[in-house]
Every structure is written in C-alpha cells, then in structure tokens.
Scaffold this motif. Structure first.
Motif, PDB file in Angstrom:
ATOM      1  N   ALA A   1      -3.607  53.343  65.440  1.00  0.00           N
ATOM      2  CA  ALA A   1      -5.001  53.140  65.030  1.00  0.00           C
ATOM      3  C   ALA A   1      -5.754  54.467  65.013  1.00  0.00           C
ATOM      4  CB  ALA A   1      -5.672  52.139  65.968  1.00  0.00           C
ATOM      5  N   LEU A   2      -5.349  55.403  65.864  1.00  0.00           N
ATOM      6  CA  LEU A   2      -5.962  56.727  65.876  1.00  0.00           C
ATOM      7  C   LEU A   2      -5.773  57.431  64.529  1.00  0.00           C
ATOM      8  CD1 LEU A   2      -7.377  58.957  67.525  1.00  0.00           C
ATOM      9  CD2 LEU A   2      -5.100  59.757  68.171  1.00  0.00           C
ATOM     10  N   GLY A   3      -4.623  57.247  63.915  1.00  0.00           N
ATOM     11  CA  GLY A   3      -4.367  57.846  62.599  1.00  0.00           C
ATOM     12  C   GLY A   3      -5.299  57.290  61.538  1.00  0.00           C
ATOM     13  N   ILE A   4      -5.547  55.995  61.577  1.00  0.00           N
ATOM     14  CA  ILE A   4      -6.480  55.382  60.623  1.00  0.00           C
ATOM     15  C   ILE A   4      -7.894  55.906  60.875  1.00  0.00           C
ATOM     16  CG2 ILE A   4      -7.479  53.195  59.837  1.00  0.00           C
ATOM     17  CD1 ILE A   4      -4.584  53.533  58.988  1.00  0.00           C
ATOM     18  N   GLY A   5      -8.284  55.997  62.149  1.00  0.00           N
ATOM     19  CA  GLY A   5      -9.601  56.533  62.487  1.00  0.00           C
ATOM     20  C   GLY A   5      -9.753  57.980  62.017  1.00  0.00           C
ATOM     21  N   LEU A   6      -8.703  58.760  62.175  1.00  0.00           N
ATOM     22  CA  LEU A   6      -8.738  60.153  61.721  1.00  0.00           C
ATOM     23  C   LEU A   6      -8.852  60.228  60.201  1.00  0.00           C
ATOM     24  CD1 LEU A   6      -8.654  63.015  62.799  1.00  0.00           C
ATOM     25  CD2 LEU A   6      -6.176  62.944  62.639  1.00  0.00           C
ATOM     26  N   LEU A   7      -8.186  59.333  59.498  1.00  0.00           N
ATOM     27  CA  LEU A   7      -8.333  59.283  58.039  1.00  0.00           C
ATOM     28  C   LEU A   7      -9.785  59.027  57.640  1.00  0.00           C
ATOM     29  CD1 LEU A   7      -5.234  57.325  56.694  1.00  0.00           C
ATOM     30  CD2 LEU A   7      -6.023  59.564  55.968  1.00  0.00           C
ATOM     31  N   TYR A   8     -10.430  58.076  58.308  1.00  0.00           N
ATOM     32  CA  TYR A   8     -11.838  57.795  58.018  1.00  0.00           C
ATOM     33  C   TYR A   8     -12.713  59.018  58.306  1.00  0.00           C
ATOM     34  CZ  TYR A   8     -11.331  52.784  57.129  1.00  0.00           C
ATOM     35  OH  TYR A   8     -10.999  51.572  56.599  1.00  0.00           O
ATOM     36  N   LEU A   9     -12.468  59.676  59.431  1.00  0.00           N
ATOM     37  CA  LEU A   9     -13.260  60.850  59.798  1.00  0.00           C
ATOM     38  C   LEU A   9     -13.100  61.972  58.775  1.00  0.00           C
ATOM     39  CD1 LEU A   9     -15.043  62.291  61.939  1.00  0.00           C
ATOM     40  CD2 LEU A   9     -12.900  63.152  62.914  1.00  0.00           C
ATOM     41  N   LEU A  10     -11.872  62.263  58.389  1.00  0.00           N
ATOM     42  CA  LEU A  10     -11.633  63.328  57.413  1.00  0.00           C
ATOM     43  C   LEU A  10     -12.252  62.985  56.059  1.00  0.00           C
ATOM     44  CD1 LEU A  10      -7.944  64.253  58.285  1.00  0.00           C
ATOM     45  CD2 LEU A  10      -9.986  65.601  58.763  1.00  0.00           C
ATOM     46  N   ALA A  11     -12.163  61.726  55.668  1.00  0.00           N
ATOM     47  CA  ALA A  11     -12.756  61.313  54.388  1.00  0.00           C
ATOM     48  C   ALA A  11     -14.276  61.446  54.436  1.00  0.00           C
ATOM     49  CB  ALA A  11     -12.351  59.882  54.068  1.00  0.00           C
ATOM     50  N   MET A  12     -14.875  61.071  55.557  1.00  0.00           N
ATOM     51  CA  MET A  12     -16.334  61.188  55.678  1.00  0.00           C
ATOM     52  C   MET A  12     -16.780  62.657  55.634  1.00  0.00           C
ATOM     53  SD  MET A  12     -17.661  58.273  55.680  1.00  0.00           S
ATOM     54  CE  MET A  12     -19.263  58.319  56.416  1.00  0.00           C
ATOM     55  N   ILE A  13     -16.065  63.546  56.324  1.00  0.00           N
ATOM     56  CA  ILE A  13     -16.403  64.978  56.285  1.00  0.00           C
ATOM     57  C   ILE A  13     -16.316  65.490  54.851  1.00  0.00           C
ATOM     58  CG2 ILE A  13     -15.609  67.278  56.960  1.00  0.00           C
ATOM     59  CD1 ILE A  13     -14.786  66.072  59.658  1.00  0.00           C
ATOM     60  N   GLU A  14     -15.256  65.101  54.177  1.00  0.00           N
ATOM     61  CA  GLU A  14     -15.040  65.556  52.797  1.00  0.00           C
ATOM     62  C   GLU A  14     -16.147  65.049  51.873  1.00  0.00           C
ATOM     63  OE1 GLU A  14     -12.829  67.960  50.425  1.00  0.00           O
ATOM     64  OE2 GLU A  14     -12.305  67.594  52.505  1.00  0.00           O
ATOM     65  N   LEU A  15     -16.500  63.773  52.015  1.00  0.00           N
ATOM     66  CA  LEU A  15     -17.526  63.181  51.137  1.00  0.00           C
ATOM     67  C   LEU A  15     -18.931  63.696  51.454  1.00  0.00           C
ATOM     68  CD1 LEU A  15     -16.266  59.507  50.864  1.00  0.00           C
ATOM     69  CD2 LEU A  15     -16.225  61.276  49.097  1.00  0.00           C
ATOM     70  N   LEU A  16     -19.231  63.893  52.720  1.00  0.00           N
ATOM     71  CA  LEU A  16     -20.565  64.368  53.086  1.00  0.00           C
ATOM     72  C   LEU A  16     -20.786  65.839  52.741  1.00  0.00           C
ATOM     73  CD1 LEU A  16     -21.083  62.546  56.492  1.00  0.00           C
ATOM     74  CD2 LEU A  16     -22.135  62.009  54.287  1.00  0.00           C
ATOM     75  N   ALA A  17     -19.732  66.637  52.761  1.00  0.00           N
ATOM     76  CA  ALA A  17     -19.878  68.059  52.494  1.00  0.00           C
ATOM     77  C   ALA A  17     -19.839  68.383  51.002  1.00  0.00           C
ATOM     78  CB  ALA A  17     -18.781  68.828  53.213  1.00  0.00           C
ATOM     79  N   PHE A  18     -19.347  67.495  50.198  1.00  0.00           N
ATOM     80  CA  PHE A  18     -19.241  67.755  48.761  1.00  0.00           C
ATOM     81  C   PHE A  18     -20.607  68.050  48.117  1.00  0.00           C
ATOM     82  CE2 PHE A  18     -18.932  66.379  44.319  1.00  0.00           C
ATOM     83  CZ  PHE A  18     -17.956  67.257  43.887  1.00  0.00           C
ATOM     84  N   PRO A  19     -21.647  67.260  48.388  1.00  0.00           N
ATOM     85  CA  PRO A  19     -22.957  67.593  47.788  1.00  0.00           C
ATOM     86  C   PRO A  19     -23.487  68.948  48.256  1.00  0.00           C
ATOM     87  CG  PRO A  19     -22.980  65.353  48.612  1.00  0.00           C
ATOM     88  CD  PRO A  19     -21.701  65.977  49.077  1.00  0.00           C
ATOM     89  N   LEU A  20     -23.231  69.306  49.520  1.00  0.00           N
ATOM     90  CA  LEU A  20     -23.686  70.605  50.010  1.00  0.00           C
ATOM     91  C   LEU A  20     -23.020  71.754  49.263  1.00  0.00           C
ATOM     92  CD1 LEU A  20     -23.827  70.131  53.885  1.00  0.00           C
ATOM     93  CD2 LEU A  20     -25.736  70.467  52.317  1.00  0.00           C
ATOM     94  N   LEU A  21     -21.711  71.624  49.065  1.00  0.00           N
ATOM     95  CA  LEU A  21     -21.004  72.690  48.339  1.00  0.00           C
ATOM     96  C   LEU A  21     -21.468  72.745  46.890  1.00  0.00           C
ATOM     97  CD1 LEU A  21     -17.380  72.439  49.712  1.00  0.00           C
ATOM     98  CD2 LEU A  21     -19.056  74.218  50.082  1.00  0.00           C
ATOM     99  N   GLY A  22     -21.705  71.579  46.314  1.00  0.00           N
ATOM    100  CA  GLY A  22     -22.195  71.562  44.936  1.00  0.00           C
ATOM    101  C   GLY A  22     -23.559  72.214  44.822  1.00  0.00           C
ATOM    102  N   ALA A  23     -24.437  71.963  45.789  1.00  0.00           N
ATOM    103  CA  ALA A  23     -25.768  72.554  45.776  1.00  0.00           C
ATOM    104  C   ALA A  23     -25.702  74.058  46.031  1.00  0.00           C
ATOM    105  CB  ALA A  23     -26.647  71.882  46.832  1.00  0.00           C
ATOM    106  N   GLY A  24     -24.796  74.481  46.904  1.00  0.00           N
ATOM    107  CA  GLY A  24     -24.664  75.911  47.202  1.00  0.00           C
ATOM    108  C   GLY A  24     -24.114  76.679  46.029  1.00  0.00           C
ATOM    109  N   SER A  25     -23.167  76.120  45.317  1.00  0.00           N
ATOM    110  CA  SER A  25     -22.594  76.839  44.167  1.00  0.00           C
ATOM    111  C   SER A  25     -23.531  76.785  42.962  1.00  0.00           C
ATOM    112  CB  SER A  25     -21.225  76.287  43.805  1.00  0.00           C
ATOM    113  OG  SER A  25     -21.345  74.927  43.410  1.00  0.00           O
ATOM    114  N   ALA A  26     -24.357  75.740  42.871  1.00  0.00           N
ATOM    115  CA  ALA A  26     -25.311  75.648  41.760  1.00  0.00           C
ATOM    116  C   ALA A  26     -26.411  76.681  41.930  1.00  0.00           C
ATOM    117  CB  ALA A  26     -25.913  74.255  41.691  1.00  0.00           C
ATOM    118  N   GLY A  27     -26.785  76.974  43.159  1.00  0.00           N
ATOM    119  CA  GLY A  27     -27.851  77.941  43.410  1.00  0.00           C
ATOM    120  C   GLY A  27     -27.393  79.367  43.091  1.00  0.00           C
ATOM    121  N   SER A  28     -26.110  79.651  43.212  1.00  0.00           N
ATOM    122  CA  SER A  28     -25.616  81.004  42.976  1.00  0.00           C
ATOM    123  C   SER A  28     -25.351  81.269  41.503  1.00  0.00           C
ATOM    124  CB  SER A  28     -24.344  81.257  43.794  1.00  0.00           C
ATOM    125  OG  SER A  28     -23.316  80.396  43.352  1.00  0.00           O
ATOM    126  N   ALA A  29     -25.329  80.243  40.684  1.00  0.00           N
ATOM    127  CA  ALA A  29     -25.010  80.448  39.260  1.00  0.00           C
ATOM    128  C   ALA A  29     -26.171  80.918  38.454  1.00  0.00           C
ATOM    129  CB  ALA A  29     -24.514  79.126  38.657  1.00  0.00           C
TER     130      ALA A  29
END
Length: 173
Positions: free
Chosen positions: A145-173
């Motif tokens: 079950a720890l592996g499933i929980g880790l999958l959820y955690l990694l997916a959430m980090i990836e999904l939550l950080a995507f808009p930040l990276l998009g905003a950071g790269s849009a500002g530099s263009a």
C-alpha cells in the motif's frame, strides 16, 4: 515570488527536480502495473484451476456417491464450499485459511467419503484443496500500500508543479 524564483533559476534546479520526480513516477508506475497485472493473471489461472477441480468433484460425487446415504450431505458441503469459500473474494485469504477444520466443507467431504468410497473422490478433494491454496496465495497482496501511496504523492507533486513551471517559462520568453 515563486514565478520570479523560477525565472531566476539558472541551474534549473526546480525543472531537474521535477524531471527526476517524473522519472521516479514512471518507474514506480511501471513496476506497479507489472506486479498488479501478474497478480491478476495468477488469480485468473488459480480460479480456473479451482473451478475445474470443483466441477470434477461435483461430477465424481454424483457418479460415485449417488446411491449412498451421505450423497445429499456431500452435495450440501459442496454448496457450502462454493458459497462460503470460492465466492468470498472480499475476505482476506489469511482469514479463510485460519478457519477451523470442522468448519471446512472440504474437510467434511473428505471425512464422509474416506471409508467405503473409491479413492477418486478423496483424491479430487485433495487436488481441490491444493487449488484453493494456490488461489488464496495468488490473492494475497503483492504490491504494498505504501507503493500506491507513493504513486499518488509523486503524481500530485508533478501535477501541482506543472503550472508553476509553465508560468516561470512563460515569463522568461
């Protein structure tokens, strides 16, 4: 704030961190899929084997025991086995294995057919018990079950950080 930090990140630490998180997610997701698929396949094959043995037991009981006084009792125990054991897919395997022998319908069939009946019924019950062991072993949790929980955690980090990276790269263009 955060967008300014992303724009000033010359070493691309945040982007590299998220790349590593994405890689870890991909590896863990692949391993989870593989483990769960193999378990599903093992359960399918074990169930097929067990149902085949149960069908064989029913046929042999009908052919060999039909004229005997315990025939109805044997059919009753087969019905109990299907109802209480074979169809109980939501009960943990350890709980099914820990039942007392006197509560086990297969044990009762072995007891009533052990004297005076050809050994083919006894042998089929023995094979059915072995097939049940394979099924219960296949149904035990293989991926933690720890592996499933880790999958959820990694997916959430990836999904939550995507808009930040998009905003950071849009500002530099």
């Amino acid at each position: 704030g955060a967008i300014g930090m992303l724009m000033a990140d010359e070493a691309q630490f945040v982007q590299n961190f998220l790349t590593v998180i994405g890689l870890l997610f991909s590896i863990l997701a692949g391993n989870a899929y593989s483990a769960l698929y193999e378990q599903q396949e093992a359960i399918y094959f074990a169930l097929f084997q067990e149902v085949s043995e149960a069908k064989s037991l029913l046929e042999q009981t009908t052919l060999v025991c039909q004229g005997r006084p315990f025939y109805q009792a044997a059919l009753h125990y087969i019905r109990l086995y299907v109802k209480r054991d074979l169809r109980q897919l939501d009960v943990p395997p350890a709980q099914l294995l820990s039942s007392k022998p006197m509560d086990d319908p297969l044990e009762s069939i072995m007891y009533i057919t052990s004297v005076g009946v050809p050994s083919v019924v006894y042998e089929t019950v023995k094979n059915l018990r072995q097939a049940r062991g394979y099924r219960l072993g296949a149904m035990q949790r293989k991926f933690p079950a720890l592996g499933i929980g880790l999958l959820y955690l990694l997916a959430m980090i990836e999904l939550l950080a995507f808009p930040l990276l998009g905003a950071g790269s849009a500002g530099s263009a």
